[in-house]
Design a protein around this motif. Structure first.
Motif, PDB file in Angstrom:
ATOM      1  N   PRO A   4       0.806  -1.229   0.000  1.00 40.91           N
ATOM      2  CA  PRO A   4       0.000   0.000   0.000  1.00 40.91           C
ATOM      3  C   PRO A   4       0.840   1.282   0.000  1.00 40.91           C
ATOM      4  O   PRO A   4       0.516   2.236  -0.716  1.00 40.91           O
ATOM      5  N   SER A   5       1.928   1.292   0.752  1.00 38.31           N
ATOM      6  CA  SER A   5       2.756   2.506   0.759  1.00 38.31           C
ATOM      7  C   SER A   5       3.518   2.659  -0.557  1.00 38.31           C
ATOM      8  O   SER A   5       3.724   3.784  -1.020  1.00 38.31           O
ATOM      9  N   ILE A   6       3.904   1.553  -1.176  1.00 32.12           N
ATOM     10  CA  ILE A   6       4.543   1.621  -2.495  1.00 32.12           C
ATOM     11  C   ILE A   6       3.557   2.200  -3.504  1.00 32.12           C
ATOM     12  O   ILE A   6       3.900   3.075  -4.302  1.00 32.12           O
ATOM     13  N   ALA A   7       2.316   1.705  -3.475  1.00 33.27           N
ATOM     14  CA  ALA A   7       1.297   2.189  -4.399  1.00 33.27           C
ATOM     15  C   ALA A   7       1.043   3.679  -4.198  1.00 33.27           C
ATOM     16  O   ALA A   7       0.893   4.429  -5.162  1.00 33.27           O
ATOM     17  N   ARG A   8       1.015   4.102  -2.957  1.00 30.31           N
ATOM     18  CA  ARG A   8       0.759   5.511  -2.657  1.00 30.31           C
ATOM     19  C   ARG A   8       1.931   6.384  -3.115  1.00 30.31           C
ATOM     20  O   ARG A   8       1.740   7.412  -3.752  1.00 30.31           O
ATOM     21  N   GLU A   9       3.147   5.965  -2.809  1.00 26.21           N
ATOM     22  CA  GLU A   9       4.332   6.766  -3.153  1.00 26.21           C
ATOM     23  C   GLU A   9       4.542   6.868  -4.664  1.00 26.21           C
ATOM     24  O   GLU A   9       4.932   7.910  -5.176  1.00 26.21           O
ATOM     25  N   LEU A  10       4.311   5.763  -5.383  1.00 20.74           N
ATOM     26  CA  LEU A  10       4.564   5.747  -6.825  1.00 20.74           C
ATOM     27  C   LEU A  10       3.303   5.978  -7.647  1.00 20.74           C
ATOM     28  O   LEU A  10       3.353   5.921  -8.874  1.00 20.74           O
ATOM     29  N   GLN A  11       2.181   6.209  -6.964  1.00 19.66           N
ATOM     30  CA  GLN A  11       0.893   6.438  -7.610  1.00 19.66           C
ATOM     31  C   GLN A  11       0.581   5.338  -8.628  1.00 19.66           C
ATOM     32  O   GLN A  11       0.260   5.608  -9.790  1.00 19.66           O
ATOM     33  N   MET A  12       0.711   4.093  -8.166  1.00 19.82           N
ATOM     34  CA  MET A  12       0.457   2.938  -9.017  1.00 19.82           C
ATOM     35  C   MET A  12      -1.011   2.557  -8.979  1.00 19.82           C
ATOM     36  O   MET A  12      -1.615   2.528  -7.907  1.00 19.82           O
ATOM     37  N   LEU A  49      28.572 -15.819  -7.155  1.00 18.19           N
ATOM     38  CA  LEU A  49      29.030 -14.441  -6.935  1.00 18.19           C
ATOM     39  C   LEU A  49      28.325 -13.463  -7.864  1.00 18.19           C
ATOM     40  O   LEU A  49      27.962 -12.357  -7.454  1.00 18.19           O
ATOM     41  N   PHE A  50      28.140 -13.859  -9.111  1.00 17.44           N
ATOM     42  CA  PHE A  50      27.389 -13.020 -10.045  1.00 17.44           C
ATOM     43  C   PHE A  50      25.988 -12.750  -9.507  1.00 17.44           C
ATOM     44  O   PHE A  50      25.515 -11.613  -9.507  1.00 17.44           O
ATOM     45  N   GLY A  51      25.315 -13.805  -9.048  1.00 15.95           N
ATOM     46  CA  GLY A  51      23.962 -13.647  -8.523  1.00 15.95           C
ATOM     47  C   GLY A  51      23.916 -12.742  -7.301  1.00 15.95           C
ATOM     48  O   GLY A  51      23.014 -11.912  -7.167  1.00 15.95           O
ATOM     49  N   ALA A  52      24.882 -12.893  -6.410  1.00 18.17           N
ATOM     50  CA  ALA A  52      24.917 -12.074  -5.197  1.00 18.17           C
ATOM     51  C   ALA A  52      25.153 -10.602  -5.539  1.00 18.17           C
ATOM     52  O   ALA A  52      24.462  -9.710  -5.018  1.00 18.17           O
ATOM     53  N   ILE A  53      26.107 -10.348  -6.398  1.00 20.33           N
ATOM     54  CA  ILE A  53      26.390  -8.960  -6.793  1.00 20.33           C
ATOM     55  C   ILE A  53      25.207  -8.374  -7.558  1.00 20.33           C
ATOM     56  O   ILE A  53      24.834  -7.215  -7.349  1.00 20.33           O
ATOM     57  N   TRP A  54      24.593  -9.176  -8.413  1.00 21.84           N
ATOM     58  CA  TRP A  54      23.453  -8.720  -9.198  1.00 21.84           C
ATOM     59  C   TRP A  54      22.293  -8.299  -8.293  1.00 21.84           C
ATOM     60  O   TRP A  54      21.722  -7.228  -8.473  1.00 21.84           O
ATOM     61  N   ILE A  55      21.946  -9.140  -7.315  1.00 19.95           N
ATOM     62  CA  ILE A  55      20.793  -8.829  -6.476  1.00 19.95           C
ATOM     63  C   ILE A  55      21.053  -7.601  -5.611  1.00 19.95           C
ATOM     64  O   ILE A  55      20.159  -6.790  -5.376  1.00 19.95           O
ATOM     65  N   VAL A  56      22.280  -7.428  -5.159  1.00 17.56           N
ATOM     66  CA  VAL A  56      22.607  -6.228  -4.373  1.00 17.56           C
ATOM     67  C   VAL A  56      22.490  -4.977  -5.251  1.00 17.56           C
ATOM     68  O   VAL A  56      21.882  -3.972  -4.848  1.00 17.56           O
ATOM     69  N   ALA A  57      23.059  -5.027  -6.441  1.00 18.00           N
ATOM     70  CA  ALA A  57      23.039  -3.855  -7.331  1.00 18.00           C
ATOM     71  C   ALA A  57      21.613  -3.480  -7.736  1.00 18.00           C
ATOM     72  O   ALA A  57      21.236  -2.299  -7.686  1.00 18.00           O
ATOM     73  N   ILE A  58      20.814  -4.462  -8.098  1.00 18.41           N
ATOM     74  CA  ILE A  58      19.449  -4.171  -8.529  1.00 18.41           C
ATOM     75  C   ILE A  58      18.588  -3.756  -7.340  1.00 18.41           C
ATOM     76  O   ILE A  58      17.690  -2.905  -7.479  1.00 18.41           O
ATOM     77  N   SER A  59      18.848  -4.296  -6.166  1.00 15.89           N
ATOM     78  CA  SER A  59      18.109  -3.873  -4.969  1.00 15.89           C
ATOM     79  C   SER A  59      18.365  -2.399  -4.669  1.00 15.89           C
ATOM     80  O   SER A  59      17.447  -1.658  -4.296  1.00 15.89           O
ATOM     81  N   ILE A  60      19.590  -1.981  -4.824  1.00 16.63           N
ATOM     82  CA  ILE A  60      19.910  -0.556  -4.646  1.00 16.63           C
ATOM     83  C   ILE A  60      19.182   0.259  -5.709  1.00 16.63           C
ATOM     84  O   ILE A  60      18.617   1.314  -5.421  1.00 16.63           O
ATOM     85  N   GLY A  61      19.161  -0.237  -6.934  1.00 16.33           N
ATOM     86  CA  GLY A  61      18.455   0.455  -8.005  1.00 16.33           C
ATOM     87  C   GLY A  61      16.963   0.577  -7.730  1.00 16.33           C
ATOM     88  O   GLY A  61      16.345   1.595  -8.066  1.00 16.33           O
ATOM     89  N   CYS A  62      16.366  -0.442  -7.107  1.00 21.37           N
ATOM     90  CA  CYS A  62      14.929  -0.402  -6.788  1.00 21.37           C
ATOM     91  C   CYS A  62      14.591   0.738  -5.838  1.00 21.37           C
ATOM     92  O   CYS A  62      13.476   1.247  -5.840  1.00 21.37           O
ATOM     93  N   SER A  63      15.544   1.136  -5.037  1.00 24.89           N
ATOM     94  CA  SER A  63      15.253   2.206  -4.079  1.00 24.89           C
ATOM     95  C   SER A  63      15.213   3.584  -4.735  1.00 24.89           C
ATOM     96  O   SER A  63      14.759   4.539  -4.104  1.00 24.89           O
ATOM     97  N   PHE A  64      15.645   3.692  -5.972  1.00 25.84           N
ATOM     98  CA  PHE A  64      15.676   4.980  -6.649  1.00 25.84           C
ATOM     99  C   PHE A  64      14.615   5.132  -7.734  1.00 25.84           C
ATOM    100  O   PHE A  64      14.652   6.110  -8.479  1.00 25.84           O
ATOM    101  N   VAL A  65      13.689   4.192  -7.847  1.00 25.32           N
ATOM    102  CA  VAL A  65      12.699   4.264  -8.922  1.00 25.32           C
ATOM    103  C   VAL A  65      11.763   5.448  -8.726  1.00 25.32           C
ATOM    104  O   VAL A  65      11.533   5.896  -7.604  1.00 25.32           O
ATOM    105  N   GLN A  66      11.235   5.929  -9.836  1.00 24.30           N
ATOM    106  CA  GLN A  66      10.315   7.063  -9.818  1.00 24.30           C
ATOM    107  C   GLN A  66       8.903   6.677 -10.243  1.00 24.30           C
ATOM    108  O   GLN A  66       7.963   7.403  -9.951  1.00 24.30           O
ATOM    109  N   THR A  67       8.777   5.546 -10.942  1.00 23.83           N
ATOM    110  CA  THR A  67       7.453   5.114 -11.407  1.00 23.83           C
ATOM    111  C   THR A  67       7.243   3.638 -11.077  1.00 23.83           C
ATOM    112  O   THR A  67       8.200   2.893 -10.832  1.00 23.83           O
TER     113      THR A  67
END
Length: 133
Positions: A4-12, A49-67
């Motif tokens: 619910p807070s994601i929907a409210r913040e991103l107006q989804m 190691l690829f999977g671990a680095i990938w999930i960390v990088a994309i998780s950080i990216g998820c925190s900066f989304v605008q839509t």
């Protein structure tokens, strides 16, 4: 808990909300066999190691989304990390422990991680969603 807070913040709109959760599990489940094969070909440790680095990088990216669409796409990409890590981890466990009681204990411990992590994640996520505004 946080939907619910994601929907409210991103107006989804409400019809896109299930994709926030489903995109991750869909991509993760669909790519397990592919990454299992890649782990066999290129090495389990490298793929893990690829999977671990990938999930960390994309998780950080998820925190900066605008839509909401950006979040859904990144959540789908985030599922690639566990898809790489799980088969590689199973292969590492099978290779590291000789057949017998120690291997059974290792696989039981590994298998217990998902339900325990899911239960603890719901509690921790609920607390975070409640108090982190």
């Amino acid at each position: 808990m946080a939907i619910p807070s994601i929907a409210r913040e991103l107006q989804m709109p409400s019809d896109k909300l299930p994709w926030v959760v489903s995109a991750f599990t869909l991509s993760s489940g669909c790519l397990l066999l592919l990454f299992g094969r890649l782990a066999d070909l290129y090495g389990r440790k490298l793929v893990w190691l690829f999977g671990a680095i990938w999930i960390v990088a994309i998780s950080i990216g998820c925190s900066f989304v605008q839509t909401g669409t950006q979040l859904i796409i990144l959540r789908a990409m985030q599922g690639i990390g566990p898809a790489a890590m799980v088969p590689a981890a199973v292969g590492i466990l099978a290779h590291s422990f000789p057949p017998g009681r120690s291997r059974s204990t290792a696989f039981a411990t590994f298998s217990a991680g998902a339900p325990l992590g899911g239960a603890m994640g719901l509690v921790f996520g609920g607390v975070m969603a409640q108090y982190a505004t």
